[in-house]
Design an enzyme around this catalytic site. Structure first.
Site, PDB file in Angstrom:
ATOM      1  N   ALA A  66       0.834  -1.206   0.000  1.00 48.88           N
ATOM      2  CA  ALA A  66       0.000   0.000   0.000  1.00 48.88           C
ATOM      3  C   ALA A  66       0.870   1.258   0.000  1.00 48.88           C
ATOM      4  O   ALA A  66       0.375   2.360  -0.192  1.00 48.88           O
ATOM      5  CB  ALA A  66      -0.917   0.013   1.224  1.00 48.88           C
ATOM      6  N   GLY A  67       2.157   1.067   0.251  1.00 52.71           N
ATOM      7  CA  GLY A  67       3.051   2.211   0.430  1.00 52.71           C
ATOM      8  C   GLY A  67       3.484   2.845  -0.882  1.00 52.71           C
ATOM      9  O   GLY A  67       2.998   2.499  -1.960  1.00 52.71           O
ATOM     10  N   TYR A 104      17.755   3.090  11.474  1.00 53.74           N
ATOM     11  CA  TYR A 104      17.087   2.732  10.213  1.00 53.74           C
ATOM     12  C   TYR A 104      18.073   2.053   9.260  1.00 53.74           C
ATOM     13  O   TYR A 104      17.793   0.990   8.691  1.00 53.74           O
ATOM     14  CB  TYR A 104      16.507   3.997   9.564  1.00 53.74           C
TER      15      TYR A 104
END
Ligand code: UD1
Length: 374
Positions: A12-13, A186
């Site tokens: 969905a990103g 990250y």
């Protein structure tokens, strides 16, 4: 071409949804696993979610849901991840959980499946390099510097100097051989994702490709998520008639790659086996400064808003990094097709019709409260 049953985590990103569209266009059957992260989607399923794909709303750490999502699948694209570099430095558990544990769950469920997978493609990142590669203008040495020191940054000396001759270091194409210096949680999790997938893929004969995406931009990048890339942040600021805030002096550069070129690389990985077992850069090979980006976006939106150069800097930021894309060219025949001019024009066409909640100031304040913007 053979049709496949494909799972796209994070479908969905921003990148995942463009990939889903292209795979469906090619006639594949696609299933999406996505938890619809609130910070990205505002807790509603995005309109761009392809209705021809099956959609499972679940967390990639939920092993039961992942097992179901893998049923009957022969190709996996792993795009699900938490993506805020700065935020990863204080919401450490959240990032390690989603990115590291999520990948671990996915791989463990994959190897339990009776069927042999035809391909696994994982989204890695240029962030794992830390600084890009440099060459000294004076003595022509190739240099792979670590981050600039706090003293240097506090003195607003933004550029690197050669330790041998004192000459100015110039940015050059970063190859996959460059030593990795991930400088954020990250980035460490992206390195982990890449290596988890390549090592498990090798052990279980799953042809696996890890793409180190450079700075990706394009439609559907969450404009109201202040932790995404600079193109989305600046667009959101300009759309709200606010000047983009430039860190350092604006001459820092990146390799901005349009999302459709990222999709191109992902399709090539499916169609060809030249990249199997490999990691490779996906960018354009062209550097652009942050100041140029601000100016191009303002011009494109018809706003006479000059960016503000505030003389601040972000913890862990690198000065320059541009991709050497020879490996992806040689192994997959990858060739970036979208120029920055036409890519930004397309982005702006879309941006003009969006409502972007400008949350940049509060996010910057949050980073500053953690001493991550100085
Ligand atoms: C980082 C990650 C990258 C990730 C990207 C988007 C690293 C080395 N790379 O890239 O993998 O895909 O975030 O999540 O960690 N800038 C401003 N003003 C702003 C915002 C940014 O001047 O309001 C500047 C930054 O200081 C930086 C440049 O723009 O110099 C690019 O920033 P950003 O888009 O966040 O990406 P990276 O830090 O390059």
């Amino acid at each position: 071409m053979e049709k496949s049953n494909i799972l796209v985590t994070g479908g969905a990103g921003f990148i995942g949804s463009h990939l889903v569209d292209a795979l469906i266009e090619k006639g594949h059957t696609v299933r999406i696993l996505d938890s619809i992260v609130e910070q990205v989607h505002g807790n509603k399923v995005p309109e761009h979610l392809n209705s021809k794909a099956e959609f499972i709303r679940a967390d990639v750490c939920d092993s039961g849901a992942v097992a179901k999502a893998l049923d009957g699948i022969d190709v996996v694209y792993h795009e699900a991840a938490e993506v805020g570099v700065g935020q990863s430095m204080y919401e450490i558990v959240r990032y390690v959980r989603a990115n590291d544990l999520g990948t671990a769950v996915l791989l463990e469920e994959m190897i339990k499946q009776p069927k042999q997978f035809k391909k696994l493609v994982v989204a890695s990142s240029m962030s794992i390099y830390g600084e890009g590669a440099y060459v000294c203008g004076g003595c022509s040495e190739t240099v792979n510097p670590f981050l600039r020191s706090n003293e240097q940054l506090a003195a607003h000396e933004w550029n690197f100097k050669c330790e041998k001759c004192g000459g100015e270091l110039k940015s050059t194409g970063t190859t996959e051989e460059k030593p990795l210096f991930p400088t954020s949680v990250y980035a460490v999790t992206k390195q982990d994702q890449e290596q988890f997938c390549l090592s498990v893929g090798r052990a279980y004969n799953i042809p696996t490709v890890a793409f180190r995406y450079f700075n990706v931009y394009g439609t559907r990048q969450a404009l109201s998520n202040p932790y995404t890339g600079v193109c989305a942040i600046f667009s959101s600021r300009l759309l709200n008639d606010q000047p983009p805030t430039i860190f350092e002096d604006g001459e820092q550069s990146r390799d901005f790659v349009h999302v459709s070129d990222i999709v191109q690389a992902n399709l090539l990985a499916l169609e060809k086996d030249g990249g199997d077992g490999q990691m490779m850069n996906i960018g354009t090979g062209r550097p652009t400064s942050v100041k140029q980006i601000a100016q191009l976006l303002a011009k494109g939106l018809g706003k006479e808003i000059e960016p503000e150069i505030v003389g601040k800097y972000r913890e862990g930021d690198i000065r320059h990094c541009v991709a050497d894309i020879s490996k992806a060219k040689a192994l997959l025949g990858y060739e970036p097709k979208v120029s920055l001019e036409s890519g930004l024009a397309e982005l702006l066409n879309w941006v003009k019709n969006q409502d972007a909640d400008d949350r940049v100031e509060s996010a910057t304040a949050e980073l500053a409260a953690h001493s991550l913007v100085k």
